[in-house]
Design a protein around this motif. Sequence first.
Motif, PDB file in Angstrom:
ATOM      1  N   SER A 157      51.852  48.600  41.663  1.00 33.04           N
ATOM      2  CA  SER A 157      50.883  48.117  40.670  1.00 33.04           C
ATOM      3  C   SER A 157      51.295  46.796  40.029  1.00 33.04           C
ATOM      4  O   SER A 157      50.569  46.288  39.174  1.00 33.04           O
ATOM      5  N   ASP A 158      52.419  46.225  40.436  1.00 32.68           N
ATOM      6  CA  ASP A 158      52.912  45.015  39.763  1.00 32.68           C
ATOM      7  C   ASP A 158      51.891  43.871  39.703  1.00 32.68           C
ATOM      8  O   ASP A 158      51.721  43.269  38.644  1.00 32.68           O
ATOM      9  N   PRO A 159      51.172  43.539  40.790  1.00 28.33           N
ATOM     10  CA  PRO A 159      50.191  42.448  40.677  1.00 28.33           C
ATOM     11  C   PRO A 159      49.089  42.741  39.647  1.00 28.33           C
ATOM     12  O   PRO A 159      48.718  41.874  38.860  1.00 28.33           O
ATOM     13  N   ALA A 160      48.588  43.972  39.648  1.00 30.84           N
ATOM     14  CA  ALA A 160      47.537  44.328  38.689  1.00 30.84           C
ATOM     15  C   ALA A 160      48.087  44.362  37.275  1.00 30.84           C
ATOM     16  O   ALA A 160      47.407  43.973  36.315  1.00 30.84           O
ATOM     17  N   ARG A 161      49.317  44.822  37.117  1.00 27.46           N
ATOM     18  CA  ARG A 161      49.935  44.877  35.787  1.00 27.46           C
ATOM     19  C   ARG A 161      50.145  43.476  35.239  1.00 27.46           C
ATOM     20  O   ARG A 161      49.925  43.223  34.048  1.00 27.46           O
ATOM     21  N   LEU A 162      50.546  42.548  36.094  1.00 30.71           N
ATOM     22  CA  LEU A 162      50.706  41.156  35.650  1.00 30.71           C
ATOM     23  C   LEU A 162      49.362  40.558  35.241  1.00 30.71           C
ATOM     24  O   LEU A 162      49.287  39.785  34.279  1.00 30.71           O
ATOM     25  N   LEU A 163      48.313  40.913  35.958  1.00 32.34           N
ATOM     26  CA  LEU A 163      46.972  40.456  35.580  1.00 32.34           C
ATOM     27  C   LEU A 163      46.572  41.029  34.220  1.00 32.34           C
ATOM     28  O   LEU A 163      46.022  40.315  33.372  1.00 32.34           O
ATOM     29  N   ALA A 164      46.881  42.301  33.984  1.00 31.48           N
ATOM     30  CA  ALA A 164      46.578  42.923  32.694  1.00 31.48           C
ATOM     31  C   ALA A 164      47.364  42.243  31.573  1.00 31.48           C
ATOM     32  O   ALA A 164      46.828  42.002  30.486  1.00 31.48           O
TER      33      ALA A 164
END
Length: 81
Positions: free
Chosen positions: A39-46
Motif C-alpha cells: 500500500s506504500d504508493p497509495a499511502r504516500l498519495l494519502a
Amino acid sequence: MTDDPGTVRALSGLLAVQHAAVYAAAAAGGALAPLRPVSDPARLLAQSAYGAHRELRDRLVAEILGRGGSPPAAEPAYQLP
C-alpha cells in the motif's frame, strides 16, 4: 476589514469541505498503513493529499478571519463511504 457576508459564507462552506477532506485523507492513510508494503504508493498519495488539504484549510481560515468572519470548526468525525 469586514467583507460581504456572502463571500464569508461561501469561504466558510469551502472550509467545511476542507475539514472533511483533511479527515478523509488521514483516515485513508491510517487504513492503508497495515497493508504495507503493497500500500506504500497509495499511502504516500494519502499523505500528500492530507498536507495539501491542511494547507488549503489553513489559508481559508486566514482568509475568513481577514474578512472579519468566524471560521467554522471541524466536526469531531465525518461519515466516510
